[in-house]
Design an enzyme around this catalytic site. Structure first.
Site, PDB file in Angstrom:
ATOM      1  N   GLY A  46       0.874  -1.043  -0.182  1.00  8.29           N
ATOM      2  CA  GLY A  46       0.173   0.006  -0.229  1.00  8.29           C
ATOM      3  C   GLY A  46       0.822   1.219  -0.004  1.00  8.29           C
ATOM      4  CB  ALA A  47       1.214   4.359  -2.118  1.00 13.17           C
ATOM      5  NE  ARG A  87       5.824  -3.115  -4.616  1.00 16.85           N
ATOM      6  CZ  ARG A  87       4.718  -3.580  -4.642  1.00 16.85           C
ATOM      7  NH1 ARG A  87       3.748  -3.174  -3.535  1.00 16.85           N
ATOM      8  NH2 ARG A  87       4.127  -3.901  -5.910  1.00 16.85           N
ATOM      9  CD  GLN A 191      -2.462  -7.182  -4.047  1.00 16.29           C
ATOM     10  OE1 GLN A 191      -3.223  -7.975  -4.998  1.00 16.29           O
ATOM     11  NE2 GLN A 191      -1.406  -6.813  -4.468  1.00 16.29           N
ATOM     12  CG  ASP A 232       0.622   2.318  -5.953  1.00 24.01           C
ATOM     13  OD1 ASP A 232       1.245   1.857  -4.945  1.00 24.01           O
ATOM     14  OD2 ASP A 232      -0.521   1.881  -6.161  1.00 24.01           O
ATOM     15  CE  LYS A 243      -1.344  -3.663  -6.527  1.00 19.02           C
ATOM     16  NZ  LYS A 243      -0.072  -4.275  -7.021  1.00 19.02           N
TER      17      LYS A 243
END
Length: 339
Positions: A46-47, A87, A191, A232, A243
């Site tokens: 999760g950002a 990431r 998710q 994100d 996503k």
């Protein structure tokens, strides 16, 4: 745990999101290497959450590399670079790392204080952005109660507390304005099925789960009043990365005239990214697509395309809600995204 991640006795503690919903496992992380591994395998995801994890990681490094009151700045900065690269798509991770690093000259306790202040800010930030998005949905959608479609996980697990898009759902549900939430599985790591459905069940919010490819068909059939998602990275022209599968939902929402709203903190806005074309899209391991839970489902040797994210152009987005502002009509550039 009151938060999805926190600091406790010299360690980062976090809910292992890969273990849910079958069990709740709390990780205790005491090295930056273990934190990078946890972020990469999506135990912490999760950002907003990985941005906070990045800040806590710098605090962890600063304490580990302090001897007799002297910090090894080079060692801390080297580990900070590893964290920021863990990431590449989410802008929040680098934001959290850099913000904590700014306090490094003041000592390890100052770095930790900054990271902890970011944890405190997170819930306030999320609640403000969620409330802004919920009010917009009330204005845009006349039907009550609402049928909301969401993708991936944007709740308290994806942040330290409350959540972004799922926080807006919670606001609307608390006011009795939600009929149900349609939750996409969010392949390949599920998710939505594992995390969002679990959070909604905990909150007592009615929901149904669907495979990703059924969501556009549900929009076509008139079963969805609005789409609420997170982000994100937000480019300066209003393009957003989220996503994989988000772009298709935005296309379907635009085609059928329903609102498509992005909810994210200001830390997701990246001043260095002019447009979505410049966003680096993380590609993940083939094994995530070739099978699940240890069972191989595709023939051996099958080639794989496994991007973790896609980019939604600004013209497909009804609005972006942050804790500070509401950006609308981005396709027409009537409002410019500024840092």
């Amino acid at each position: 745990m009151e938060r999805s991640l926190d600091w406790d006795s010299g360690c980062i503690v976090a809910v292992d999101q890969t273990a849910l919903p079958s069990r709740t496992t709390i990780l205790r992380i005491d090295t930056v290497g273990d934190l990078v591994a946890a972020i990469r395998r999506l135990a912490i995801r999760g950002a907003p959450a990985i941005g906070l994890a990045g800040a806590l990681g710098v605090a962890l490094s600063a304490h580990r590399h302090t001897v007799d009151g002297r910090i090894d700045h080079a060692a801390v900065r080297a580990e900070a670079d590893l964290l920021a690269a863990a990431r590449p798509t989410a802008s929040n991770l680098e934001w959290g790392v850099r913000r904590a690093l700014d306090r490094l000259p003041d000592g390890p306790d100052a770095v930790l204080a900054e990271a902890r202040s970011m944890l405190e800010e997170d819930e306030r930030t999320n609640r403000a952005a969620a409330a802004r998005a919920a009010e917009l949905i009330r204005q845009l959608c006349l039907r009550r109660p609402l049928r909301i479609l969401t993708h991936c996980n944007t709740g308290r697990l994806a942040t330290a507390a409350w959540g972004t898009a799922l926080g807006a759902v919670a606001d609307l549900a608390a006011a009795g304005e939600v009929d149900h939430v349609l939750v996409t599985e969010t392949r390949p790591l599920l998710q939505g099925a594992r995390l969002t459905a679990w959070e909604l069940a905990e909150a007592g919010i009615p929901h149904r789960l669907c495979v990703d490819s059924a969501a556009p068909a549900a929009i076509f059939r008139g079963l969805v009043d609005c789409v609420l998602v997170g982000a994100d990275r937000i480019a300066m022209n209003g393009d957003t990365a989220n996503k994989i599968g988000t772009y298709g939902l935005a296309v379907a929402a635009a085609r059928h005239g329903i609102p498509f709203v992005v909810v994210a903190p200001e830390s997701t806005v990246d001043p260095s990214t002019a447009s979505g074309d410049q966003i680096v899209i993380e590609e993940r391991l083939a094994a995530e697509v070739l099978g699940y839970a240890g069972l191989q489902t595709a023939p051996a040797g099958t080639a794989v395309y496994n991007p973790a994210f896609d980019v939604t152009p600004a013209e497909l987005i009804t609005a972006i809600a942050t804790e500070r502002r509401l950006l609308r009509d981005l396709g027409a550039r009537s409002e410019k995204v500024t840092a």
